[in-house]
Write a protein that holds these residues in place. Sequence first.
Motif, PDB file in Angstrom:
ATOM      1  N   UNK A 170       0.820  -1.206   0.000  1.00 33.25           N
ATOM      2  CA  UNK A 170       0.000   0.000   0.000  1.00 33.25           C
ATOM      3  C   UNK A 170       0.857   1.262   0.000  1.00 33.25           C
ATOM      4  N   UNK A 171       0.312   2.319  -0.560  1.00 35.60           N
ATOM      5  CA  UNK A 171       1.013   3.586  -0.754  1.00 35.60           C
ATOM      6  C   UNK A 171       0.922   4.442   0.510  1.00 35.60           C
ATOM      7  N   UNK A 172       2.069   4.807   1.065  1.00 35.26           N
ATOM      8  CA  UNK A 172       2.101   5.595   2.298  1.00 35.26           C
ATOM      9  C   UNK A 172       1.454   6.968   2.115  1.00 35.26           C
ATOM     10  N   UNK A 173       1.402   7.460   0.876  1.00 37.98           N
ATOM     11  CA  UNK A 173       0.811   8.776   0.625  1.00 37.98           C
ATOM     12  C   UNK A 173      -0.703   8.779   0.823  1.00 37.98           C
ATOM     13  N   UNK A 174      -1.314   7.616   0.624  1.00 40.55           N
ATOM     14  CA  UNK A 174      -2.779   7.553   0.655  1.00 40.55           C
ATOM     15  C   UNK A 174      -3.333   6.596   1.707  1.00 40.55           C
ATOM     16  N   UNK A 175      -2.514   5.679   2.218  1.00 39.52           N
ATOM     17  CA  UNK A 175      -3.017   4.655   3.129  1.00 39.52           C
ATOM     18  C   UNK A 175      -2.127   4.516   4.357  1.00 39.52           C
ATOM     19  N   UNK A 176      -1.879   5.626   4.995  1.00 38.06           N
ATOM     20  CA  UNK A 176      -0.998   5.665   6.162  1.00 38.06           C
ATOM     21  C   UNK A 176      -1.445   4.698   7.260  1.00 38.06           C
ATOM     22  N   UNK A 177      -2.757   4.501   7.390  1.00 36.47           N
ATOM     23  CA  UNK A 177      -3.284   3.642   8.451  1.00 36.47           C
ATOM     24  C   UNK A 177      -3.559   2.219   7.982  1.00 36.47           C
ATOM     25  N   UNK A 178      -3.085   1.880   6.780  1.00 32.53           N
ATOM     26  CA  UNK A 178      -3.327   0.527   6.263  1.00 32.53           C
ATOM     27  C   UNK A 178      -2.121   0.039   5.467  1.00 32.53           C
ATOM     28  N   UNK A 179      -0.945   0.245   6.017  1.00 28.34           N
ATOM     29  CA  UNK A 179       0.280  -0.163   5.345  1.00 28.34           C
ATOM     30  C   UNK A 179       0.498  -1.663   5.499  1.00 28.34           C
ATOM     31  N   UNK A 180       1.271  -2.236   4.571  1.00 31.41           N
ATOM     32  CA  UNK A 180       1.492  -3.684   4.585  1.00 31.41           C
ATOM     33  C   UNK A 180       2.753  -3.995   5.399  1.00 31.41           C
ATOM     34  N   UNK A 181       2.605  -4.014   6.715  1.00 34.11           N
ATOM     35  CA  UNK A 181       3.728  -4.326   7.603  1.00 34.11           C
ATOM     36  C   UNK A 181       4.042  -5.823   7.503  1.00 34.11           C
ATOM     37  N   UNK A 182       5.346  -6.139   7.352  1.00 32.47           N
ATOM     38  CA  UNK A 182       5.711  -7.547   7.202  1.00 32.47           C
ATOM     39  C   UNK A 182       7.143  -7.793   7.673  1.00 32.47           C
ATOM     40  N   UNK A 183       7.421  -9.061   7.930  1.00 33.43           N
ATOM     41  CA  UNK A 183       8.731  -9.499   8.386  1.00 33.43           C
ATOM     42  C   UNK A 183       8.942 -10.934   7.913  1.00 33.43           C
ATOM     43  N   UNK A 184      10.141 -11.450   8.066  1.00 33.71           N
ATOM     44  CA  UNK A 184      10.428 -12.850   7.727  1.00 33.71           C
ATOM     45  C   UNK A 184      11.546 -13.348   8.638  1.00 33.71           C
ATOM     46  N   UNK A 185      11.518 -14.659   8.904  1.00 34.57           N
ATOM     47  CA  UNK A 185      12.504 -15.280   9.793  1.00 34.57           C
ATOM     48  C   UNK A 185      12.718 -16.724   9.343  1.00 34.57           C
ATOM     49  N   UNK A 186      13.912 -17.261   9.603  1.00 33.95           N
ATOM     50  CA  UNK A 186      14.185 -18.660   9.275  1.00 33.95           C
ATOM     51  C   UNK A 186      15.182 -19.260  10.261  1.00 33.95           C
ATOM     52  N   UNK A 187      15.015 -20.543  10.550  1.00 34.75           N
ATOM     53  CA  UNK A 187      15.988 -21.254  11.379  1.00 34.75           C
ATOM     54  C   UNK A 187      17.159 -21.738  10.536  1.00 34.75           C
TER      55      UNK A 187
END
Length: 231
Positions: A170-187
């Motif tokens: 999502x575009x931070x300019x228009x959807x500040x409250x609905x951003x696609x927060x994500x992370x990744x991890x592996x063993x």
Amino acid sequence: MYQLTMINPTIQKILSSFADAVFNDEEVMRELTSRCVRGESNFAGLSGYSEEYLYKALECPAEEFDWPRCAYGVDTNLVEAKGVYWNSIAVPYLNRLVNYIGSPHNALTMFYPEEGFIGWHHNGGAPGYNFLMTYSMDGDGYFKYYNQQTNEFTVLQDVPGWNFRFGYYNDIRYEMDNLFWHTAYTKKPRLTIGWVVKHRELWKSLIEECTGVGNIPVDIDSMGPKTDVEN
């Protein structure tokens, strides 16, 4: 974000060759692991992939987490060579993929060592339709994202071999409250190739090219705008 099965034989062949060049060569694995950089968490005592870290990040200006502020791995891409050794291994395979799938933007090509991760971020400053190709040795890694509207977390567990995922930043300019927060991890060591596409129809055609005609989920129209993405 959706997870589907890759069936395209040409892409599978390129990806399998890439994985073999990395994971079946002990010297390459040693060299890559030795070159991995562990970025320190900007919140003392919190792992960059933890939910506690995310909640701290949400208290900060969103612009500060457009990109990952901490990670443990080694990255390159076709736009900016970030490491000569990893770049020399990855670029020939990336060029083959680009030539086949139509030159989308390669945003990330990251090797994760054991206990590797990429910290919470949202890519809102580089919006677009995305797809991720991830190789997992044993299926002990994951991609995790957060829905700001529902306060819910979703974990997409890796399976052994190649995983194919697609979604929208999502575009931070228009959807500040609905951003696609994500992370990744592996063993165990893991590899992810990330692409961002500005053109919606190209993105949809890439999904069908990779996974087979008719495999696009019926609710795909809920992702992103119905038009191409602004630069």
